[in-house]
Design an enzyme around this catalytic site. Structure first.
Site, PDB file in Angstrom:
ATOM      1  N   THR A  27     -21.806 -17.785  30.839  1.00 12.07           N
ATOM      2  CA  THR A  27     -23.079 -17.543  29.915  1.00 12.07           C
ATOM      3  C   THR A  27     -22.496 -17.979  28.580  1.00 12.07           C
ATOM      4  OG1 THR A  27     -22.453 -15.350  29.541  1.00 12.07           O
ATOM      5  CG2 THR A  27     -23.800 -15.471  31.285  1.00 12.07           C
ATOM      6  N   LEU A  56     -18.090 -14.225  29.798  1.00 12.49           N
ATOM      7  CA  LEU A  56     -18.856 -13.677  28.801  1.00 12.49           C
ATOM      8  C   LEU A  56     -18.273 -14.111  27.247  1.00 12.49           C
ATOM      9  CD1 LEU A  56     -19.538 -10.243  30.357  1.00 12.49           C
ATOM     10  CD2 LEU A  56     -21.086 -12.033  30.408  1.00 12.49           C
ATOM     11  N   VAL A  82     -13.313 -13.694  29.646  1.00  9.60           N
ATOM     12  CA  VAL A  82     -13.722 -13.874  28.386  1.00  9.60           C
ATOM     13  C   VAL A  82     -13.720 -15.292  27.828  1.00  9.60           C
ATOM     14  CG1 VAL A  82     -13.282 -13.002  25.930  1.00  9.60           C
ATOM     15  CG2 VAL A  82     -12.716 -11.640  28.037  1.00  9.60           C
ATOM     16  N   LYS A  83     -14.765 -15.804  27.220  1.00  8.72           N
ATOM     17  CA  LYS A  83     -15.009 -16.838  26.853  1.00  8.72           C
ATOM     18  C   LYS A  83     -14.445 -16.923  25.308  1.00  8.72           C
ATOM     19  CE  LYS A  83     -18.183 -20.039  28.024  1.00  8.72           C
ATOM     20  NZ  LYS A  83     -19.567 -20.657  28.127  1.00  8.72           N
ATOM     21  N   ILE A  84     -13.566 -18.118  24.946  1.00  9.80           N
ATOM     22  CA  ILE A  84     -12.963 -18.019  23.614  1.00  9.80           C
ATOM     23  C   ILE A  84     -13.075 -19.555  23.200  1.00  9.80           C
ATOM     24  CG2 ILE A  84     -10.954 -17.766  22.199  1.00  9.80           C
ATOM     25  CD1 ILE A  84     -11.702 -15.069  23.330  1.00  9.80           C
TER      26      ILE A  84
END
Length: 217
Positions: A27, A56, A82-84
């Site tokens: 997402t 996310l 965790v998207k960074i």
């Protein structure tokens, strides 16, 4: 190759699960906004449905903000990734989160040099945006091939997520290039089922079946 669906639409996720081909979800803020629902409501629904990785995204641009948000998101489920973003501060955050056992997905990747940095920072996943590169007359799939070579050369365990998928051939070419994962919009996933010769064949078989005497069903 694993199939992720690139969406925050719960109905689309449910259909992909019913098809038996879904391995995970990605997402981003844009997809979350399209649902028109509160973010936490959407996330809870997705995590209740999906067993595989769910990416996310953080929205802060500084290290402390990304780490704080990453820790918060990781608490929502054991399968949260965790998207960074691919920035200097982003890679600092990746290192911190990965050392805490929180998997990360480095997003907005467009070059081999960015891949090297993300892999050295310890990212669990990297997301090269092949469609956006194609949009500016650059070889998006060539990047996937370069990434596969680089990661294999040095034994990095970072997995490739081919992102910004525009059409079924992007998925096929990503698979041929050695991408571990493709994250696919729902409309592209649907299109992968279809072929005109399949439709013609089904129609012909059904018409011929009507001619068969004493059918058992």
């Amino acid at each position: 190759m694993q199939f992720f669906i690139d969406t925050a639409n719960v109905d689309e996720i449910k259909q992909a699960i019913d098809w038996g081909i879904l391995d995970g979800v990605t997402t981003n803020p844009t997809l979350a906004a399209k649902t028109g629902k509160p973010f936490m409501e959407v996330v809870k629904e997705i995590l209740d449905l999906v067993d595989g990785p769910v990416s996310l995204e953080t929205v802060s641009l500084d290290v402390d903000g990304m780490v704080k948000e990453g820790r918060f998101l990781a608490e929502l489920g054991d399968n949260v990734v965790v998207k960074i973003p691919m920035t200097k501060d982003g890679m600092k955050a990746v290192r911190i989160l990965e050392e805490e056992g929180i998997p990360t997905n480095v997003t907005l990747v467009f070059s081999p040099s960015q891949v090297l940095i993300a892999a050295k920072a310890g990212a669990s996943f990297i997301s090269p945006f092949v469609g956006r590169l194609d949009d500016i007359s650059t070889d998006g799939m060539g990047l996937i091939k370069d990434i596969r070579t680089i990661l294999d050369n040095y034994g990095y365990e970072t997995e490739i997520i081919a992102a910004s998928i525009r059409h079924p051939m992007h998925v096929v070419e990503a698979a041929k290039a050695g991408s571990d994962i493709a994250t696919i919009p729902f409309n592209v996933l649907e299109a992968m089922f279809r072929h005109p010769l399949t439709d013609i064949g089904i129609d012909r078989f059904l018409k011929d079946w009507e001619k068969v005497p004493n059918k058992p069903f």
